[in-house]
Design a protein around this motif. Structure first.
Motif, mmCIF file in Angstrom:
data_model
loop_
_atom_site.group_PDB
_atom_site.id
_atom_site.type_symbol
_atom_site.label_atom_id
_atom_site.label_comp_id
_atom_site.label_asym_id
_atom_site.label_seq_id
_atom_site.Cartn_x
_atom_site.Cartn_y
_atom_site.Cartn_z
ATOM 1 N N GLN A 151 -0.978 10.560 4.978
ATOM 2 C CA GLN A 151 0.413 11.015 4.926
ATOM 3 C C GLN A 151 0.845 11.560 3.575
ATOM 4 O OE1 GLN A 151 1.604 7.142 6.661
ATOM 5 N NE2 GLN A 151 2.986 8.322 7.940
ATOM 6 N N CYS A 152 0.000 11.497 2.564
ATOM 7 C CA CYS A 152 0.365 12.006 1.238
ATOM 8 C C CYS A 152 -0.609 13.127 0.865
ATOM 9 C CB CYS A 152 0.301 10.885 0.204
ATOM 10 S SG CYS A 152 0.553 11.468 -1.483
ATOM 11 N N ASP A 153 -0.089 14.256 0.437
ATOM 12 C CA ASP A 153 -0.988 15.386 0.162
ATOM 13 C C ASP A 153 -1.832 15.171 -1.094
ATOM 14 O OD1 ASP A 153 0.921 15.749 -1.756
ATOM 15 O OD2 ASP A 153 1.588 17.716 -1.070
ATOM 16 N N LYS A 154 -1.510 14.161 -1.899
ATOM 17 C CA LYS A 154 -2.341 13.852 -3.070
ATOM 18 C C LYS A 154 -3.384 12.770 -2.760
ATOM 19 C CE LYS A 154 1.252 15.064 -6.410
ATOM 20 N NZ LYS A 154 2.278 15.444 -5.429
ATOM 21 N N GLY A 155 -3.287 12.193 -1.594
ATOM 22 C CA GLY A 155 -4.159 11.069 -1.249
ATOM 23 C C GLY A 155 -5.620 11.477 -1.110
ATOM 24 N N LEU A 156 -6.498 10.607 -1.589
ATOM 25 C CA LEU A 156 -7.938 10.867 -1.526
ATOM 26 C C LEU A 156 -8.664 9.860 -0.630
ATOM 27 C CD1 LEU A 156 -8.330 11.612 -5.326
ATOM 28 C CD2 LEU A 156 -8.490 13.279 -3.466
ATOM 29 N N LEU A 199 0.839 -1.194 0.000
ATOM 30 C CA LEU A 199 0.000 0.000 0.000
ATOM 31 C C LEU A 199 0.874 1.244 0.000
ATOM 32 C CD1 LEU A 199 -1.329 0.702 3.558
ATOM 33 C CD2 LEU A 199 -0.071 -1.363 3.078
ATOM 34 N N CYS A 200 0.293 2.331 -0.478
ATOM 35 C CA CYS A 200 0.993 3.614 -0.451
ATOM 36 C C CYS A 200 0.609 4.362 0.818
ATOM 37 C CB CYS A 200 0.646 4.421 -1.696
ATOM 38 S SG CYS A 200 -0.997 5.170 -1.605
ATOM 39 N N LEU A 201 1.123 5.561 0.974
ATOM 40 C CA LEU A 201 0.881 6.318 2.207
ATOM 41 C C LEU A 201 -0.583 6.724 2.351
ATOM 42 C CD1 LEU A 201 4.051 8.566 2.158
ATOM 43 C CD2 LEU A 201 3.588 6.649 3.685
ATOM 44 N N GLY A 202 -1.230 7.034 1.244
ATOM 45 C CA GLY A 202 -2.646 7.384 1.303
ATOM 46 C C GLY A 202 -2.899 8.765 1.875
ATOM 47 N N ARG A 203 -4.184 9.016 2.111
ATOM 48 C CA ARG A 203 -4.644 10.368 2.473
ATOM 49 C C ARG A 203 -4.000 10.908 3.753
ATOM 50 N NH1 ARG A 203 -10.868 10.293 3.258
ATOM 51 N NH2 ARG A 203 -10.278 9.422 5.268
ATOM 52 N N VAL A 249 -2.954 -1.426 -2.695
ATOM 53 C CA VAL A 249 -3.921 -0.417 -2.260
ATOM 54 C C VAL A 249 -3.279 0.957 -2.392
ATOM 55 C CG1 VAL A 249 -5.389 0.386 -0.370
ATOM 56 C CG2 VAL A 249 -4.912 -2.064 -0.607
ATOM 57 N N SER A 250 -3.910 1.828 -3.169
ATOM 58 C CA SER A 250 -3.374 3.177 -3.419
ATOM 59 C C SER A 250 -4.437 4.217 -3.075
ATOM 60 C CB SER A 250 -2.980 3.344 -4.890
ATOM 61 O OG SER A 250 -2.023 2.378 -5.261
ATOM 62 N N GLY A 251 -3.972 5.320 -2.513
ATOM 63 C CA GLY A 251 -4.906 6.346 -2.066
ATOM 64 C C GLY A 251 -5.406 7.283 -3.141
ATOM 65 N N CYS A 252 -4.865 7.169 -4.357
ATOM 66 C CA CYS A 252 -5.358 7.975 -5.483
ATOM 67 C C CYS A 252 -5.023 7.249 -6.787
ATOM 68 C CB CYS A 252 -4.769 9.387 -5.442
ATOM 69 S SG CYS A 252 -3.128 9.546 -6.168
ATOM 70 N N PRO A 253 -5.513 7.735 -7.927
ATOM 71 C CA PRO A 253 -5.322 6.991 -9.179
ATOM 72 C C PRO A 253 -3.874 6.903 -9.664
ATOM 73 C CG PRO A 253 -7.232 8.422 -9.347
ATOM 74 C CD PRO A 253 -6.533 8.804 -8.074
ATOM 75 N N ARG A 254 -2.939 7.582 -9.001
ATOM 76 C CA ARG A 254 -1.530 7.443 -9.411
ATOM 77 C C ARG A 254 -1.018 6.021 -9.179
ATOM 78 N NH1 ARG A 254 -2.495 12.419 -7.653
ATOM 79 N NH2 ARG A 254 -1.689 14.192 -8.811
ATOM 80 N N GLY A 255 -1.585 5.324 -8.225
ATOM 81 C CA GLY A 255 -1.307 3.889 -8.087
ATOM 82 C C GLY A 255 0.030 3.532 -7.468
ATOM 83 N N CYS A 256 0.573 4.367 -6.572
ATOM 84 C CA CYS A 256 1.889 4.078 -5.976
ATOM 85 C C CYS A 256 1.905 2.794 -5.150
ATOM 86 C CB CYS A 256 2.352 5.245 -5.111
ATOM 87 S SG CYS A 256 2.444 6.807 -5.988
ATOM 88 N N GLY A 257 0.752 2.312 -4.748
ATOM 89 C CA GLY A 257 0.690 1.056 -3.992
ATOM 90 C C GLY A 257 0.686 -0.160 -4.906
#
Ligand code: SF4
Length: 220
Positions: free
Chosen positions: A94-99, A88-92, A127-135
């Motif tokens: 911890q990441c300012d782009k996270g949704l 998973l990525c940092l998500g909403r 699991v990624s917090g936005c469509p960039r898909g870092c997770g």
């Protein structure tokens, strides 16, 4: 009873005859107590160190087979270990782009997965917090992408030799719908998958309409 495989997500023997253990890291995090315990074990058993795996885990490597049980005992039986690969990525939070909140979603997803430890297949999750898909959501067997409306659920991605993104099962799902759809897909997958087949090949064979139908989603 929890096995060493469940606790460590696998115990592997290497070409050099030595073994490796991967302690549980719920949602990819490890607290100070666990970090200290890992450091003590590496030092006390004279291990070379640790390796960061591609699945966001720590691996203790270079363990002689005759001490692997002792190393496992010292690391401990970790409640909460999830035997599935879930990145998973940092998500909403911890990441300012996270949704969307990836840690909260991953924790709930792990609970669904633990109910299915005996299903005979071990799909990988992203699991990624936005469509960039870092997770790594696009290239996992099951992927989740957060957006302003909820979650998009993907199935059939692969990062292997025939790399491809997963296909959309549904968009705009809330967390409860994600979990129920994922559970139904996993039950369908485990009941119909062929030996050695992963989600990407499974989708090629049965088609996405069948996957959506199993998930309870109307075909667009
Ligand atoms: S996928 Fe989005 S929320 Fe997650 S780390 Fe990347 S940019 Fe941030």
């Amino acid at each position: 009873m929890k096995t060493i495989h469940d606790t460590f997500g696998g115990i592997s023997s290497r070409a050099d005859g030595l073994c490796a253990l991967r302690p549980a890291m719920p949602q990819g995090f490890m607290d100070a107590t666990m970090l200290a315990r890992v450091a003590e074990v590496v030092r006390d058993f004279g291990l070379p160190g640790i390796r960061a795996t591609g699945a966001q885990r720590v691996e203790l490597y270079g363990i002689a087979p005759e001490v692997v049980d002792a190393v496992a005992r010292r690391i401990g039986d970790l409640d909460g270990a999830c035997p599935f690969m879930l990145t998973l990525c940092l998500g909403r939070v911890q990441c300012d782009k996270g949704l969307q909140d990836t840690r909260a979603m991953a924790a709930r997803l792990e609970a669904v997965l633990k109910e299915r430890t005996g299903m005979g297949v071990r799909p990988k999750f992203g699991v990624s917090g936005c469509p960039r898909g870092c997770g790594q959501s696009y290239v996992r067997d099951v992927g989740l992408l957060g957006d302003a409306k909820g979650w998009t659920l993907l199935f059939g991605g692969s990062a292997g030799r025939k790399a491809r993104p997963g296909q959309t099962v549904a968009k705009g799902l809330d967390a409860d719908a994600v979990l129920s759809c994922t559970g139904r897909i996993l039950d369908f997958f485990s009941a119909n998958v062929k030996k050695g087949e992963r989600a990407a090949g499974f989708v090629e064979r049965v088609g996405m309409d069948a996957v959506r139908h199993a998930a309870g989603i109307a075909t667009p």
